[in-house]
Write a protein that holds these residues in place. Structure first.
Motif, PDB file in Angstrom:
ATOM      1  N   UNK A 165      11.402  27.604  28.207  1.00  0.00           N
ATOM      2  CA  UNK A 165      10.162  28.386  28.269  1.00  0.00           C
ATOM      3  C   UNK A 165       9.949  28.900  29.687  1.00  0.00           C
ATOM      4  N   UNK A 166       9.322  30.060  29.790  1.00  0.00           N
ATOM      5  CA  UNK A 166       8.966  30.625  31.087  1.00  0.00           C
ATOM      6  C   UNK A 166       7.506  31.013  31.089  1.00  0.00           C
ATOM      7  N   UNK A 167       6.870  31.038  32.278  1.00  0.00           N
ATOM      8  CA  UNK A 167       5.434  31.317  32.297  1.00  0.00           C
ATOM      9  C   UNK A 167       5.059  32.380  33.329  1.00  0.00           C
ATOM     10  N   UNK A 168       3.778  32.669  33.387  1.00  0.00           N
ATOM     11  CA  UNK A 168       3.253  33.717  34.248  1.00  0.00           C
ATOM     12  C   UNK A 168       3.256  33.370  35.722  1.00  0.00           C
ATOM     13  N   UNK A 169       3.588  32.136  36.066  1.00  0.00           N
ATOM     14  CA  UNK A 169       3.621  31.708  37.468  1.00  0.00           C
ATOM     15  C   UNK A 169       5.044  31.564  37.990  1.00  0.00           C
ATOM     16  N   UNK A 170       6.046  31.956  37.173  1.00  0.00           N
ATOM     17  CA  UNK A 170       7.433  31.900  37.613  1.00  0.00           C
ATOM     18  C   UNK A 170       8.138  30.594  37.319  1.00  0.00           C
ATOM     19  N   UNK A 171       7.513  29.702  36.557  1.00  0.00           N
ATOM     20  CA  UNK A 171       8.145  28.419  36.228  1.00  0.00           C
ATOM     21  C   UNK A 171       8.938  28.523  34.931  1.00  0.00           C
ATOM     22  N   UNK A 172      10.080  27.828  34.908  1.00  0.00           N
ATOM     23  CA  UNK A 172      10.875  27.664  33.689  1.00  0.00           C
ATOM     24  C   UNK A 172      10.955  26.174  33.392  1.00  0.00           C
ATOM     25  N   UNK A 173      10.749  25.828  32.133  1.00  0.00           N
ATOM     26  CA  UNK A 173      10.834  24.427  31.716  1.00  0.00           C
ATOM     27  C   UNK A 173      11.871  24.285  30.606  1.00  0.00           C
ATOM     28  N   UNK A 174      12.623  23.191  30.685  1.00  0.00           N
ATOM     29  CA  UNK A 174      13.612  22.850  29.662  1.00  0.00           C
ATOM     30  C   UNK A 174      13.045  21.694  28.843  1.00  0.00           C
ATOM     31  N   UNK A 175      13.009  21.880  27.529  1.00  0.00           N
ATOM     32  CA  UNK A 175      12.454  20.879  26.627  1.00  0.00           C
ATOM     33  C   UNK A 175      13.558  20.316  25.745  1.00  0.00           C
ATOM     34  N   UNK A 176      13.574  18.989  25.587  1.00  0.00           N
ATOM     35  CA  UNK A 176      14.556  18.322  24.730  1.00  0.00           C
ATOM     36  C   UNK A 176      13.843  17.549  23.633  1.00  0.00           C
ATOM     37  N   UNK A 177      14.478  17.509  22.455  1.00  0.00           N
ATOM     38  CA  UNK A 177      13.875  16.780  21.333  1.00  0.00           C
ATOM     39  C   UNK A 177      14.498  15.397  21.222  1.00  0.00           C
ATOM     40  N   UNK A 178      13.667  14.372  21.162  1.00  0.00           N
ATOM     41  CA  UNK A 178      14.178  12.999  21.088  1.00  0.00           C
ATOM     42  C   UNK A 178      14.413  12.580  19.641  1.00  0.00           C
ATOM     43  N   UNK A 179      14.796  11.335  19.470  1.00  0.00           N
ATOM     44  CA  UNK A 179      15.113  10.821  18.124  1.00  0.00           C
ATOM     45  C   UNK A 179      13.911  10.798  17.195  1.00  0.00           C
ATOM     46  N   UNK A 180      12.723  10.816  17.781  1.00  0.00           N
ATOM     47  CA  UNK A 180      11.498  10.821  16.962  1.00  0.00           C
ATOM     48  C   UNK A 180      11.005  12.238  16.695  1.00  0.00           C
ATOM     49  N   UNK A 181      11.896  13.229  16.973  1.00  0.00           N
ATOM     50  CA  UNK A 181      11.570  14.645  16.768  1.00  0.00           C
ATOM     51  C   UNK A 181      10.394  15.113  17.613  1.00  0.00           C
ATOM     52  N   UNK A 182      10.199  14.451  18.760  1.00  0.00           N
ATOM     53  CA  UNK A 182       9.169  14.877  19.700  1.00  0.00           C
ATOM     54  C   UNK A 182       9.830  15.625  20.859  1.00  0.00           C
TER      55      UNK A 182
ATOM     56  N   UNK B 134      10.190  32.350  25.387  1.00  0.00           N
ATOM     57  CA  UNK B 134      10.704  31.148  24.737  1.00  0.00           C
ATOM     58  C   UNK B 134      12.102  31.431  24.212  1.00  0.00           C
ATOM     59  N   UNK B 135      12.983  30.429  24.300  1.00  0.00           N
ATOM     60  CA  UNK B 135      14.342  30.585  23.763  1.00  0.00           C
ATOM     61  C   UNK B 135      14.825  29.233  23.241  1.00  0.00           C
ATOM     62  N   UNK B 136      15.174  29.174  21.946  1.00  0.00           N
ATOM     63  CA  UNK B 136      15.779  27.983  21.360  1.00  0.00           C
ATOM     64  C   UNK B 136      17.287  28.049  21.532  1.00  0.00           C
ATOM     65  N   UNK B 137      17.870  26.997  22.094  1.00  0.00           N
ATOM     66  CA  UNK B 137      19.327  26.923  22.161  1.00  0.00           C
ATOM     67  C   UNK B 137      19.879  26.662  20.765  1.00  0.00           C
ATOM     68  N   UNK B 138      21.018  27.286  20.473  1.00  0.00           N
ATOM     69  CA  UNK B 138      21.621  27.169  19.141  1.00  0.00           C
ATOM     70  C   UNK B 138      22.537  25.959  19.024  1.00  0.00           C
ATOM     71  N   UNK B 139      23.104  25.507  20.145  1.00  0.00           N
ATOM     72  CA  UNK B 139      24.091  24.430  20.099  1.00  0.00           C
ATOM     73  C   UNK B 139      23.509  23.067  20.447  1.00  0.00           C
ATOM     74  N   UNK B 140      22.272  23.032  20.849  1.00  0.00           N
ATOM     75  CA  UNK B 140      21.658  21.748  21.208  1.00  0.00           C
ATOM     76  C   UNK B 140      20.181  21.791  20.846  1.00  0.00           C
ATOM     77  N   UNK B 141      19.575  20.629  20.803  1.00  0.00           N
ATOM     78  CA  UNK B 141      18.149  20.544  20.509  1.00  0.00           C
ATOM     79  C   UNK B 141      17.338  20.745  21.783  1.00  0.00           C
ATOM     80  N   UNK B 142      17.437  21.939  22.354  1.00  0.00           N
ATOM     81  CA  UNK B 142      16.700  22.236  23.577  1.00  0.00           C
ATOM     82  C   UNK B 142      15.985  23.574  23.456  1.00  0.00           C
TER      83      UNK B 142
END
Length: 477
Positions: A234-251, A223-231
């Motif tokens: 994450x990486x997993x055991x199957x080789x996938x990386x996902x980028x997560x963004x936080x919306x205005x509702x903090x979700x 897991x890695x939190x970006x410092x300059x953006x709300x992103x």
């Protein structure tokens, strides 16, 4: 660091960062009300969290200049020593010289004459130019700062410390928790709990669950939190990386899914500009990713022949080191000429290790799986190659290290965090460049995973023995 703004009318607002623009006429510490004064150079504003690193890099540049001056002085001294016999020569003694001595004197002076025709003139011009440059440097910085006055200002606090567990705030969790990350202000913590990512609010050492993310189909390893953006990445055991963004509702929502590797993601790091992230995997590769409209793989390093464990970037952000199960350490450097990352050195080690970390541009530490020593590597100033220069003694080990708990160096506290067997060792870098074990936290099993916050205030771990998410806080003795 709690600093209040002293500008009139700014209502004693808290300082949120500092301006590092050399031409800025305004107050460098800034609050929210100060931002319009810096509107023409917003890119030169840095957060309090990153200021110490910026200062450290500045001090490092000064040290490099001093080193170059000393090397030049040594060269000049060597040349000057060659002249001494002639500078001290008494011409009145000439009639007493033997033929062989006169022959040697003529030969030497002929060589000097050859040098005088070309090389000495070049040297004189270089020295004159150097004197002009030095005088300009002195003129530019004179009365602006004094090394004597600043002595100690930028040095981190080196008081004895301990990390005390906040036992009432522990969370029981039976499944494996491999990955932990803090956001830029340490108010949000993400935990990779088996296939889930749990997002917690983190205040005064207390974790309060906000959201559970369920899109990974295998265990979350990085897991890695970006410092300059709300992103969040994450990486997993199957080789996938996902980028997560936080919306205005903090979700948090997944904005991009990448099939990044053909096997488990072992490590994921990012540069300070956050326009590149680098991943390593059990598929034996290291990949460099750049963001265009989406994150895309720009380059793959295939020099490792087995699993690639930890990665680390140097302060200058132009070198990456890696360690793998193939008993190799790679030094990878960015070439401005080729616009590519190139393996410039391959170090073969006696046994593999899971952990490696840059301390600064010229030094890194590697933890082999066997023995009770960490290895310190330093760069030779002449050939620019890294070689092992010394060892750091730590606790004995049975060889059951386990991966995923990265080696960390917290610059603000000069603190090295190293998981080794069933211990987490907290080591302070002393002024004599030695590392001293200040605290060794023992667990009941070698399966320990954790992360220190960037400011070194909190250490969060999960271990297979207690099956607890434990929180420890920095305390000065």
């Amino acid at each position: 660091m709690q600093i209040r703004c002293t500008q009139a009318g700014h209502q004693n607002q808290q300082i949120i960062g500092f301006c590092i623009d050399s031409t800025c006429p305004n107050q460098r510490p800034y609050c929210n009300f100060c931002l319009p004064l810096h509107s023409e150079h917003l890119e030169m504003l840095t957060s309090i969290e990153l200021l110490f690193e910026w200062i450290q890099n500045g001090i490092l540049r000064i040290k490099n200049v001093e080193k170059n001056v000393q090397e030049f002085k040594v060269a000049l001294d060597s040349l000057n020593n060659m002249f001494l016999p002639y500078l001290n020569f008494d011409i009145q003694q000439f009639p007493q010289l033997e033929g062989s001595q006169i022959d040697k004197l003529i030969e030497d002076l002929c060589k000097m004459e050859d040098c005088e025709k070309n090389l000495f003139k070049q040297l004189k011009q270089s020295i004159e130019q150097g004197k002009l440059i030095v005088n300009e440097i002195v003129k530019k910085i004179q009365n602006q700062f004094s090394l004597e006055q600043n002595d100690g200002i930028f040095k981190p606090n080196l008081k004895p410390f301990t990390y005390e567990q906040i036992k009432d705030n522990s969370i029981k969790y039976d499944d494996d928790c491999y990955a932990i990350a803090y956001n830029k202000d340490c108010q949000i913590v993400a935990l990779g709990c088996n296939k889930q990512i749990k997002i917690y609010e983190f205040k005064q050492g207390i974790l309060e669950l906000l959201q559970v993310l369920n899109e990974h189909s295998k265990w979350v390893t990085t897991l890695y939190f970006m410092k300059k953006s709300n992103e969040l990445i994450s990486g997993d055991g199957d080789g996938y990386i996902k980028i997560w963004s936080r919306n205005n509702n903090n979700q948090w929502n997944c904005s991009q899914t990448i099939k990044a590797h053909n096997d488990c993601i072992r490590c994921l790091i990012m540069n300070n500009n956050e326009d590149i992230f680098i991943s390593s995997s059990d598929d034996n590769t290291i990949k460099f990713w750049n963001k265009l409209k989406e994150w895309m793989c720009q380059q793959t390093i295939t020099d490792h022949t087995f699993y690639v464990f930890q990665l680390s970037l140097n302060d200058q952000q132009n070198k990456v080191i890696s360690c793998g199960l193939d008993k190799q350490i790679l030094i990878i450097e960015y070439s401005e000429y080729n616009k590519k990352w190139i393996v410039i050195q391959n170090i073969n080690v006696e046994c593999h290790g899971y952990r490696i970390c840059f301390i600064n541009n010229n030094q890194f530490i590697f933890q082999p799986i066997q023995g009770n020593k960490m290895h310190v590597y330093e760069m030779n100033s002449v050939n620019k190659q890294f070689t092992k220069t010394k060892d750091i003694i730590i606790n004995e080990c049975n060889g059951n290290q386990g991966g995923l708990f990265s080696l960390q160096f917290i610059k603000s506290k000069q603190l090295l965090v190293n998981k080794y067997d069933n211990c987490v060792n907290l080591m302070r870098k002393a002024q004599n460049e030695e590392f001293i074990v200040e605290q060794s936290i023992q667990f009941g099993n070698y399966c320990i995973y954790g992360q220190m916050s960037d400011d070194g205030e909190y250490l969060i771990t999960w271990d297979k023995s207690s099956k607890e998410i434990q929180i420890r806080k920095y305390q000065e003795k």
